[in-house]
Motif scaffolding. Structure first.
Motif, PDB file in Angstrom:
ATOM      1  N   ARG A 154       0.668  -1.427   0.105  1.00 57.77           N
ATOM      2  CA  ARG A 154       0.303   0.019  -0.104  1.00 57.77           C
ATOM      3  C   ARG A 154       0.910   1.322   0.043  1.00 57.77           C
ATOM      4  O   ARG A 154       1.839   1.347   0.693  1.00 57.77           O
ATOM      5  CB  ARG A 154      -0.965   0.146   1.256  1.00 57.77           C
ATOM      6  CG  ARG A 154      -2.220  -0.908   1.179  1.00 57.77           C
ATOM      7  CD  ARG A 154      -3.162  -0.903   2.583  1.00 57.77           C
ATOM      8  NE  ARG A 154      -3.971  -1.779   2.405  1.00 57.77           N
ATOM      9  CZ  ARG A 154      -5.055  -1.783   1.514  1.00 57.77           C
ATOM     10  NH1 ARG A 154      -5.293  -0.575   0.634  1.00 57.77           N
ATOM     11  NH2 ARG A 154      -5.845  -2.719   1.470  1.00 57.77           N
ATOM     12  N   GLY A 189      -0.244  10.355  -2.134  1.00 54.64           N
ATOM     13  CA  GLY A 189       0.016   9.594  -3.318  1.00 54.64           C
ATOM     14  C   GLY A 189       1.399   9.412  -4.054  1.00 54.64           C
ATOM     15  O   GLY A 189       2.232  10.143  -3.583  1.00 54.64           O
ATOM     16  N   LYS A 240      -1.419  -0.842 -10.574  1.00 53.87           N
ATOM     17  CA  LYS A 240      -2.315  -0.393  -9.837  1.00 53.87           C
ATOM     18  C   LYS A 240      -3.337  -1.394  -9.713  1.00 53.87           C
ATOM     19  O   LYS A 240      -3.654  -1.859 -10.674  1.00 53.87           O
ATOM     20  CB  LYS A 240      -2.867   1.244 -10.068  1.00 53.87           C
ATOM     21  CG  LYS A 240      -3.819   1.657  -9.182  1.00 53.87           C
ATOM     22  CD  LYS A 240      -4.221   2.826  -9.808  1.00 53.87           C
ATOM     23  CE  LYS A 240      -5.497   3.438  -9.079  1.00 53.87           C
ATOM     24  NZ  LYS A 240      -6.060   4.832  -9.301  1.00 53.87           N
ATOM     25  N   SER A 241      -3.926  -1.629  -8.646  1.00 55.02           N
ATOM     26  CA  SER A 241      -4.927  -2.752  -8.122  1.00 55.02           C
ATOM     27  C   SER A 241      -5.809  -2.458  -9.353  1.00 55.02           C
ATOM     28  O   SER A 241      -6.590  -1.486  -9.528  1.00 55.02           O
ATOM     29  CB  SER A 241      -5.548  -2.585  -6.814  1.00 55.02           C
ATOM     30  OG  SER A 241      -6.331  -3.378  -6.959  1.00 55.02           O
ATOM     31  N   GLN A 244      -1.034   7.024 -13.793  1.00 56.04           N
ATOM     32  CA  GLN A 244      -1.797   5.908 -13.154  1.00 56.04           C
ATOM     33  C   GLN A 244      -2.839   6.545 -11.965  1.00 56.04           C
ATOM     34  O   GLN A 244      -3.704   5.986 -11.681  1.00 56.04           O
ATOM     35  CB  GLN A 244      -1.111   4.813 -12.415  1.00 56.04           C
ATOM     36  CG  GLN A 244      -0.145   3.859 -13.556  1.00 56.04           C
ATOM     37  CD  GLN A 244      -0.962   3.352 -14.569  1.00 56.04           C
ATOM     38  OE1 GLN A 244      -1.789   2.706 -14.207  1.00 56.04           O
ATOM     39  NE2 GLN A 244      -0.821   3.986 -15.735  1.00 56.04           N
ATOM     40  N   ILE A 249      -2.351   6.985  -8.823  1.00 56.08           N
ATOM     41  CA  ILE A 249      -2.043   6.355  -7.434  1.00 56.08           C
ATOM     42  C   ILE A 249      -2.162   7.038  -6.512  1.00 56.08           C
ATOM     43  O   ILE A 249      -1.271   7.944  -6.300  1.00 56.08           O
ATOM     44  CB  ILE A 249      -0.666   5.272  -7.635  1.00 56.08           C
ATOM     45  CG1 ILE A 249      -0.650   4.521  -8.955  1.00 56.08           C
ATOM     46  CG2 ILE A 249      -0.500   4.495  -6.349  1.00 56.08           C
ATOM     47  CD1 ILE A 249       0.515   3.796  -9.122  1.00 56.08           C
ATOM     48  N   ASP A 250      -2.814   6.775  -5.551  1.00 53.82           N
ATOM     49  CA  ASP A 250      -2.888   7.678  -4.388  1.00 53.82           C
ATOM     50  C   ASP A 250      -2.752   7.111  -2.901  1.00 53.82           C
ATOM     51  O   ASP A 250      -2.628   5.792  -3.172  1.00 53.82           O
ATOM     52  CB  ASP A 250      -4.668   8.146  -4.144  1.00 53.82           C
ATOM     53  CG  ASP A 250      -5.174   8.947  -5.276  1.00 53.82           C
ATOM     54  OD1 ASP A 250      -4.250   9.919  -5.648  1.00 53.82           O
ATOM     55  OD2 ASP A 250      -6.297   8.883  -5.675  1.00 53.82           O
ATOM     56  N   ASP A 265      -3.693   3.238  -1.603  1.00 55.66           N
ATOM     57  CA  ASP A 265      -3.917   2.297  -2.837  1.00 55.66           C
ATOM     58  C   ASP A 265      -2.873   1.183  -2.955  1.00 55.66           C
ATOM     59  O   ASP A 265      -1.868   1.294  -2.347  1.00 55.66           O
ATOM     60  CB  ASP A 265      -3.612   3.076  -4.307  1.00 55.66           C
ATOM     61  CG  ASP A 265      -4.771   3.966  -4.662  1.00 55.66           C
ATOM     62  OD1 ASP A 265      -5.994   3.874  -3.858  1.00 55.66           O
ATOM     63  OD2 ASP A 265      -4.692   4.600  -5.700  1.00 55.66           O
ATOM     64  N   GLU A 266      -3.520   0.206  -3.558  1.00 52.56           N
ATOM     65  CA  GLU A 266      -2.469  -1.227  -3.674  1.00 52.56           C
ATOM     66  C   GLU A 266      -2.241  -1.112  -4.890  1.00 52.56           C
ATOM     67  O   GLU A 266      -2.531  -1.012  -5.899  1.00 52.56           O
ATOM     68  CB  GLU A 266      -3.300  -2.417  -3.265  1.00 52.56           C
ATOM     69  CG  GLU A 266      -3.216  -3.092  -2.199  1.00 52.56           C
ATOM     70  CD  GLU A 266      -4.148  -4.424  -1.862  1.00 52.56           C
ATOM     71  OE1 GLU A 266      -4.525  -4.757  -2.985  1.00 52.56           O
ATOM     72  OE2 GLU A 266      -4.071  -4.819  -0.811  1.00 52.56           O
ATOM     73  N   VAL A 267      -0.575  -1.604  -4.891  1.00 54.26           N
ATOM     74  CA  VAL A 267       0.138  -1.533  -6.134  1.00 54.26           C
ATOM     75  C   VAL A 267       0.927  -2.835  -6.066  1.00 54.26           C
ATOM     76  O   VAL A 267       1.363  -3.195  -4.812  1.00 54.26           O
ATOM     77  CB  VAL A 267       0.924  -0.594  -6.557  1.00 54.26           C
ATOM     78  CG1 VAL A 267       0.274   0.989  -6.600  1.00 54.26           C
ATOM     79  CG2 VAL A 267       2.054  -0.266  -5.423  1.00 54.26           C
TER      80      VAL A 267
END
Lengths: 88, 559
Positions: free
Chosen positions: A7, A13, A37-38, A54, A56-57, A60-62
């Protein structure tokens, strides 16, 4: 090939400075790094444009995939970067 | 050689020219006659040169700016971008076009994401222009950063360019286009940048030329002699001393008071205006509350802003202009009709009367802020042309609790019947920019007729004299709140024509204060009489100047 799912720790992010630090490290590692990114598609971890686009915050799960060279060390280093809150 | 233009302010600057490159046109989409591999090498070489430049600028800047510039450097040679460029080169495009399209695709992607990402989209445009400029062997567009103080010479500045001007480095500014009320001129006045706008012959200046920028005389002197440079340096020192002089209330030589007030566009400018000696606010523009908004702000939001302003000027006079929308400041919720002549359209008080609820809310918020603070609030309506509009506005303002209500005189009609307009309200404030535009029938935003936009024109001065006379007869104040009040000599003429207060950009206060102190009320009337009798703007200025020189160089009478 090694991979891990984490995460995002940075408050704002994976934008701006955290994105810069991450892609800089990915590019310097010499290994092939992708970040997903998930629910998204894998993108080149050494491309700051691909990473920031992407959206991504924080939280977020990456998923990181590293291939080539000292894979495990590179992966550990990148995971550390993603878990750290650079915006503190 | 001397290049003439319109000087902004009274400053002088000496320094080396650095030209601002013009924005590049979009690269033409034509087939390349080079091999895709060669085009690819060209593209990558330029991308890495730009990246290296950005990295080194970052290293020089340090701090937060370094992070931003390093991120931009990484974007300049981003692997995803390189792939996008390569794809386009395979299709036979030129390196310039491929770079343009690849950046544009990411730009659109980021812009579509909104928020922070959308702000980064503009960075991509900038980096794209830098790479394309390098490919074309042209200077990079945008404000240059030569690393030393310089005189910036540009065709004109975009609002985005002006935001990035480093005022420590920019000694002076010369633009080829633009008139005295252009965006660039307004910025220069606000920031006290020594500037000449509309200097058509400045296209001939080259990087590194030493020039004197003499805003007081509207001149750029290229290739100056050592004597000329020495004189300019002395004037720069004198002006610095003038600015450091103690701030006193505005007055003529005999002590007759002429309050000097500030024009402000938001409450944020208050501390600087007070520091420069503003005795109050002569024009507070309220448009900033409404621009970029789809609907009018609430009474509570407005009241908070007005309270902030009135608190900063406790014990002083603050003249607030109600929303002046339309023409160059359109607001969709007030008037969304396309007009052929917006300057002559539904604007100012006309638009407010059409949407009275917005005016009522604004007056309510102003009255509430006034009740909660200690400033002396006056409120005025823009673009008043008739006595009927004057009565409408003052009645509504009084009904909603405004104590002092007046009108702006910007139309020749309001000036010509100033006695009847003033009889129906408490005060008048002359907006010389619009009054000049309407008197001379010359669009103030149009460079081709900029010469006509000169408040020195005797036709404009005569209208101002009519308003001044009406004010004196009725015992009602007549202020000036256009750029004319910022011209130190014209300020004296305006007082001679009957102006009782002058409002201007705070940066002009020191020069006007020093100028007023040199003349008695009779002197001011003599200057005004000479200007009124002239046949044109240039002649009026010369006539006033001649009378002024006689007065200031005459031997003092023995005691």
């Amino acid at each position: 090939m090694v991979e891990r799912t984490v995460r995002i720790g940075s408050t704002h992010g994976l934008h701006a400075r955290p994105a810069k630090l991450f892609t800089q490290a990915a590019a310097a590692s010499g290994a092939a790094v992708t970040i997903t990114k998930s629910g998204g598609k894998p993108v080149n971890g050494a491309s700051i444009l691909a990473v920031i686009s992407q959206g991504i915050d924080h939280g977020d799960e990456v998923t990181l995939v590293v291939e080539g060279g000292d894979e495990q060390t590179v992966l550990d280093g990148l995971v550390d970067l993603l878990l750290t809150d650079h915006d503190e | 050689m001397q290049i003439t233009g319109t000087g902004i302010g009274q400053g002088v600057a000496v320094g080396p020219v650095v030209r601002m490159a013009e924005p590049l046109p979009e690269p033409v989409d034509r087939p390349s006659h080079l091999d895709p591999k060669l085009e690819g090498e060209r593209a990558r070489a330029s991308m890495s040169v730009v990246a290296a430049e950005l990295m080194s600028r970052g290293a020089k800047a340090g701090g937060a700016a370094q992070d931003v510039l390093e991120a931009q450097a990484m974007i300049a040679e981003d692997p995803s971008l390189v792939d996008e460029v390569a794809n386009r080169l395979e299709n036979g495009k030129t390196a310039e076009r491929a770079v343009f399209e690849a950046f544009a695709s990411y730009r659109d992607l980021l812009a579509g994401m909104g928020g922070y990402m959308a702000e980064r989209a503009a960075d991509l445009d900038d980096i794209s222009q830098r790479v394309i400029a390098h490919l074309l062997k042209l200077p990079a567009p945008g404000v240059p950063d030569p690393g030393h103080p310089f005189v910036l010479v540009a065709r004109d500045l975009a609002p985005a360019d002006t935001a990035t001007l480093d005022l420590e480095k920019v000694l002076g500014l010369v633009t080829v286009d633009g008139g005295p009320t252009s965006h660039t001129a307004i910025l220069a006045r606000e920031k006290s940048i020594v500037a000449i706008v509309g200097a058509a012959d400045a296209t001939g200046l080259a990087d590194g030329d030493t020039v004197i920028v003499d805003a007081a005389n509207g001149l750029v002197v290229s290739d100056p002699s050592p004597d000329e440079i020495a004189t300019a340096t002395t004037r720069i020192a004198e002006r610095a001393a003038l600015e450091a002089a103690p701030v006193t209330p505005g007055a003529l030589a005999d002590g007759t008071s002429v309050p000097l007030l500030a024009n402000l566009g938001s409450a944020d400018g208050a501390p600087e205006a007070l520091r420069l000696g503003a005795e109050g606010v002569g024009l507070f523009r309220t448009e900033f509350l409404f621009l970029d908004a789809d609907t009018a702000p609430s009474v509570t939001d407005q009241q908070a802003q007005y309270t902030k302003l009135l608190t900063a000027f406790a014990g002083k006079k603050v003249v607030v202009r109600v929303l002046d929308a339309g023409a160059d400041k359109p607001l969709s919720f007030l008037n969304d009709a396309a007009e052929e002549n917006p300057a002559l359209g539904l604007r100012g008080i006309r638009a407010l009367r059409h949407s009275e609820v917005i005016l009522r809310e604004q007056l309510t918020a102003l009255a509430a802020a006034d009740a909660a603070t200690d400033a002396e609030l006056w409120v005025m309506a823009p673009m008043v042309a008739t006595v009927d509009e004057t009565r409408y506005f003052t009645a509504l303002a009084k009904e909603l609790g405004i104590r002092v209500a007046g009108v702006m005189v910007e139309t020749p009609s309001a000036a010509l019947i100033a006695d009847r307009v003033l009889a129906a309200c408490d005060f008048a404030s002359i907006g010389t920019n619009d009054l000049t535009q309407y008197t001379m029938a010359a669009d103030r935003l149009l460079g081709t007729v900029a010469k006509l936009q000169d408040p020195w024109h005797p036709a404009v001065l005569r209208l101002i004299a009519d308003v001044g006379r009406a004010g004196a007869e009725l015992g009602k104040p007549v202020g000036i709140c256009g750029e004319a009040a910022a011209d130190p000599l014209l300020a004296v003429v305006l007082v001679g024509l009957g102006a009782t207060s002058l409002s201007m950009s705070p940066s002009a206060l020191a020069d006007v204060r020093a100028s007023l102190a040199r003349y008695s009320p009779d002197d001011a009337k003599s200057l005004a009489g000479a200007a009124l009798a002239a046949e044109g703007a240039a002649e009026a200025r010369a006539a006033a100047q001649a009378v002024a020189s006689e007065i200031t160089t005459a031997p003092q009478a023995a005691p």
